[in-house]
Structure formats: C-alpha cells, structure tokens
Write an enzyme that holds these catalytic residues in place. Structure first.
Site, PDB file in Angstrom:
ATOM      1  N   LYS A  78       0.849  -1.200   0.000  1.00 37.52           N
ATOM      2  CA  LYS A  78       0.000   0.000   0.000  1.00 37.52           C
ATOM      3  C   LYS A  78       0.882   1.247   0.000  1.00 37.52           C
ATOM      4  CE  LYS A  78      -3.987   1.904   2.588  1.00 37.52           C
ATOM      5  NZ  LYS A  78      -4.855   1.751   3.790  1.00 37.52           N
ATOM      6  N   SER A 156      -9.974   2.078   2.852  1.00 39.77           N
ATOM      7  CA  SER A 156      -8.995   2.754   2.033  1.00 39.77           C
ATOM      8  C   SER A 156      -8.012   1.825   1.316  1.00 39.77           C
ATOM      9  CB  SER A 156      -8.201   3.736   2.886  1.00 39.77           C
ATOM     10  OG  SER A 156      -7.377   3.053   3.812  1.00 39.77           O
ATOM     11  N   SER A 180     -10.427  -0.183   7.104  1.00 43.13           N
ATOM     12  CA  SER A 180      -9.779  -0.061   5.788  1.00 43.13           C
ATOM     13  C   SER A 180      -9.091  -1.315   5.262  1.00 43.13           C
ATOM     14  CB  SER A 180      -8.759   1.072   5.822  1.00 43.13           C
ATOM     15  OG  SER A 180      -9.395   2.320   5.732  1.00 43.13           O
TER      16      SER A 180
END
Lengths: 493, 95
Positions: A78, A156, A180
């Site tokens: 990420k 997210s 998330s």
C-alpha cells in the site's frame, strides 16, 4: 501448470521449496498480470526493477536452504508504507515526488524475510475513505463486475484488495484505522486481518489517526493471512506503542478444531433496515461455526451505536495533528507563492492545493473539535465513549466468549460515484460494523462467506480477544472451510 | 451547534488551509452534516468515566536521553522543495 500469479502464499512457498518454480518465475507472472490490468488502477507505482532483484536474491536463499516463509513471494505494498527510494505518497498530491530515505519497519521485516515488492498500491488519500475514490491517482476498480458499472473495491486499502482479488500479486499489505482492511476484503472476496493495536509497528507508516492505525495482511486465504502476519508483526523500539510480546507461529495455530469455542452474536449489530441477505449471511455463518462444534451465544455491546460518531471525533482530531507536518517545507508539494506572500500564505496555499477534499474536511473537523471551547464537549466526551466501547467488549470476553461474529459491511460493493459526495456521513456508514474494533484496539478478520443476490462477494467478520490473533485465525479458518467460498471475478480487464 | 460562515473561516485559518470566500457556505454546510452526526455522543452518560489515553494497558516506554543518530543532513534535505546551503528555505518570516 496453473498460472503462478493465482497461487496462494502457502502453495507458492511450498512450490518454491520443492523447486517446482523460482521466485523469478512467480515475479514475472505477477508483473505480466499487472501490466495487463491497467484498468483496475490498483498498482500506481512500478517497482519492478527492485522486484526482479529481490526475486533473484530470494532464489539464491531458497537454493541455499535459507528460506523463511515469505521468501521469494511477490506482494504489493500500500502506498502508505514508506519504501526506501521508491515513490511513497499515500495517494496524496501533497507528497508528490516524495521518495523516503528510509524503509518502514513492516516492509523491512517483509524484505528481510525475502518477500518481493512488485509495486505500490492505490488507496484513499491518507487512508481516509471507504471507496478509494479519494485518490490522487483516480479510483481503483473492483475486479468483480456484474453489469456495465465499475464497482469500488472499497477503501482505504482498495488497491490492495483489488490486486489480490485479481491475482496481480499473491498478497498485499494494508492498513486499517476504521475498517480499511476488512471492508475492502469483504468487497472483493478476499481475507484481511486487522491485528491487535500494537501488534505491528507503525514506524514508517504514514500516520492518519495514530491511536487507531494498525497494519495487516490482505490475502487469498486465512492460512496466508497467518503466514504473512507473522512476518509483519513484532515489537519495534522505534514505535513506542508496539507491544513487547513474542509473535507466535500463527499458521501452526490453525488446527481446524474449534470445538467448545464460544462465539458471541452481538444483538446491537442487527441494525434496523439490515438487508435480508446480510442477515442470512450472518445466520448461516453462525450455523457453520455451530456445526463445527462451537457454542453460539447472544451477547450485548450496548455502546455500538456511538462508535462511528466517536470515531469521527477522535480520528479527525488526530489527523489534524498528524497532517500538520505537510507544510511545503520539508518534503512534497509547495505552492507557488505571490509577491509579498508570507510563510502563512505559503502554508495555506500549499495545503489547499495539496490535500484533497475529504482530507481537508477531516483536518478542519479535527481542528474544530480540538479548539478552545469545544475540546471537552467533543474530544474529551468521545474519548470517554471510547472507554465505554472498550468496556463493552471486555465484559463480553470476561464472560468467556472467544470471538464475536458479525457482518463486515452493510452491503456488497457499490458503484463508483454512487455514494453521495454532498453528504460525507453516507460514506462513513460503511464502517459501522468495523470501526468498533479500532476504538477498542481489538483484532478482527474478514472472511468471504457468500455471494449477494447480484453475484458479488460478501464477508463476515470475526472479532477476537487482544493478542489472540492465532485463536481468531483458527476460528476464521474453520468458517472459511465451512463456507467454501471459491468464486473468483471473471476477467474483463 | 451550527457552524456559520465566520466559524468555517476561522477553522480553515486555524488549520492553515486556504478556503476562498465563495467556498465557505458549502464548507459550513459540510461541517454541519458531520457535527450533526457526532452530536449523538451527547446522549451517552459519561459521568465518572475516564477519557481513554491508551487502548493497550501499557505505559509508554522510556529510553535513556542520549543521541541515537544524526549527521544525515543530505538525506534530510533530499526531499525538500527548496533547500539551500544546508537549510530548508522558506519565504521571509521576520521583517
């Protein structure tokens, strides 16, 4: 032979050790699938050069018999993790061009274990969002599709979830502040675990809300989550909130035996207006665990309703403080300033240009709730409610409950642009089932257990006792085996 | 509690985010949506409840107050939008 990029971490590890293929083979298979998946907008920074070097080094280690579990396994990272010399910008314009001079503790641990980083993954800016639509790179797209609409992979960690679901990588790192990791896992038919707060070091993870942020793995199976979590977890002197506690062999704790485990069903999660298919998914999950030998009990978490409002005080408050560092001085974007502009003009213009709308909104809400006159009414009150939310869970666990079962999300994946931009609260409601755990610091794992009537994946969430991710993953594995979820998105990209 | 345009302007200024005058009404409206949502917290009886400071029952660790690193000026300045002569450069701060 199956396409190597579709393998699980466990299968790839075993294949590498047997010499069926090399890490370079695995890495090339993933890089090929990434190159063909531009439409998903999951990978946003290419680190293939580093990947090929890491794969070569891993092959040497494997040949020498020195191969930890993650050795040679290609993963995505990420964009919120600082990766040395590689673009790292938390999907924000304000970190344009930023290449850290240091490596986050988690990626260091993964690389030391031999993992291969294929690239950086899309996300909501500074991890604020539930759809990956708040990204400077544009939205990530869910590989699951049922009509001509593009669906969100959630957020997210939406890029991570989309990449794992589409077999672009074997697994990915995510972070979870209010859901998330778990919500995107549920939206894409993948597995994601948010560990206990303090299990994984936050050092080098770009901060959103420090008392809630926790990193974890996003994988194709529960076993893979156990393998990768072990490599990510552990005390770190550089994060004063990371716990000095031995990391167990999580994979070895997956025994398949959950006889006598007590599973709580929290009545407050049965919201008014819960869709029939989510209610059925939940009931079916409880029945599966019961058939596997668990005892199902009703439990009460009376302050559940106040978790989201408390979160939307605490998280913005911490964000307003954490994001104060983006001022156009030390890194990232700096606005062009006019003749006679002073330093405050530079700060204000830089932050107005650099932060997206949702990030600006949360910084300002946080500024407001911390400002003189409102601190007690909002911030201190929210922290007291947080104490009560944690106490609810403590009472349930003290009564002998081993884990709590609940839906991960109120619905299946929605379309890009379908949730109102005018009312931010509508998007916030996505985290209604996930956010309680962050406030209480507890571990939670989302497991895909079924499809919606329209053919989209749905997930159930198991919530565990602090530091007992091993037991939690064992129960999750049992649920996964009983549910037998094997559907994959049909390739259209 | 309702946020008016003056409050929105003040909050934006405290947050050091430039918001143009014509964007303030919409911003105030968004704040009101969020604050209306968090207003629910006022229903909770928090009498005698301690505000949470740490979610894990652990005292922050302390270390000896010594220098542990340093001498990496070039690395620290590497990502700066404007660095000169070993310093971060900013517009004039003091007249």
């Amino acid at each position: 032979m199956t396409d190597l990029n579709t393998l699980t971490l466990a299968a790839a590890r075993d294949g590498l050790r047997k010499g069926d293929f090399t890490s370079s083979d695995l890495t090339e298979a993933c890089l090929t699938s990434i190159a063909a998946a531009g439409k998903l907008n999951a990978f946003v920074h290419d680190t293939s050069e580093q990947a090929r070097e890491q794969a070569k080094a891993a092959d040497v280690r494997i040949a020498a018999g020195d191969a930890p579990n993650m050795c040679g396994l290609p993963i995505g990272v990420k964009d919120v993790f600082a990766t040395k010399g590689q673009p790292t910008q938390a999907a924000s314009h304000i970190l344009d061009g930023f290449r850290p001079e240091y490596e986050s503790t988690i990626t260091s641990k993964l690389f030391d274990a031999g993992a291969v980083m294929l690239g950086k993954l899309n996300m909501d800016e500074f991890a604020m969002g539930s759809s990956t639509e708040n990204s400077v790179y544009g939205p990530a797209i869910n590989p699951w599709k049922i009509d001509d609409r593009d669906l969100t992979p959630g957020g997210s960690s939406g890029g991570s979830a989309a990449a794992v679901a589409a077999d672009l990588c074997l697994a990915a790192t995510g972070t979870d502040t209010g859901g998330s990791i778990r919500q995107p896992a549920a939206f894409t038919g993948t597995v994601g675990i948010k560990p206990t707060y303090g299990r994984c070091s936050r050092w080098g993870v770009i901060a959103y809300a420090s008392s809630l942020d926790q990193a974890g793995p996003m994988t194709k199976t529960v076993r893979d989550a156990a393998i990768m979590l072990e490599a990510m977890a552990g005390h770190d002197a550089k994060d004063s909130t990371s716990m000095e506690l031995a990391v167990p062999d999580f994979e070895a704790l997956i025994t398949g035996d959950i006889k006598g485990k007590k599973i709580g069903i929290p009545k407050e999660y049965r919201l008014d207006g819960m869709s029939a298919e989510i209610a059925k998914l939940w009931d079916d999950g409880a029945a599966m665990l019961k058939d596997a030998g668990a005892e199902i009990v009703d439990v009460s978490l009376p302050h559940t309703k106040y978790a989201l409002p408390a979160y939307y005080v605490i998280a913005p408050a911490e964000a307003s403080s954490n994001l104060a560092r983006y001022d156009g001085v030390r890194y990232g974007h700096r606005a062009k300033i006019g003749e006679g502009d002073g330093i405050d003009d530079m700060y204000e213009k830089t932050r107005a240009e650099g932060f997206g709308r949702e990030v600006q909104r949360r910084i300002m809400v946080g500024t407001y709730v911390l400002s003189a006159g409102f601190y007690d009414a909002y911030y201190n009150r929210a922290r007291k409610v947080r104490t009560l939310i944690k106490r609810d869970f403590e009472q349930v666990f003290a009564a002998g409950v081993d884990a709590i079962l609940a839906p991960t999300t109120p619905s299946a994946a929605f379309g890009i642009g379908e949730v109102s931009k005018a009312d931010p609260v509508e998007m916030y409601l996505n985290d209604v089932f996930t956010v309680t755990l962050n406030l209480a610091g507890l571990p939670g794992v989302s497991v895909p257990t079924g499809l919606s009537s329209t053919g989209l994946p749905l997930g159930l969430q198991l919530i565990g006792r602090p530091w007992e991710e091993g037991d939690l993953l064992n129960i999750a594995h049992s649920l996964e085996q009983s549910a037998g979820f094997v559907s994959k998105p049909t390739k259209w990209w | 509690m309702s946020i008016d345009i003056d409050t929105a302007r003040r909050v934006a200024s405290l947050a050091r985010i430039r918001v143009e005058e014509d964007a303030l009404p919409e911003l105030a409206q968004e704040f009101n949506a969020v604050l209306g949502f968090i207003e629910q917290l006022s229903e909770v009886d928090v009498e005698g409840i301690e505000p949470m400071t740490s979610v894990t029952p652990q005292r922050l660790k302390r270390r000896t107050d010594v220098i542990t690193d340093g001498d990496q000026q070039a690395k620290i300045l590497k990502n700066a939008p404007d660095a000169r002569e070993g310093f971060f450069a900013v517009p004039k701060v003091v007249e």
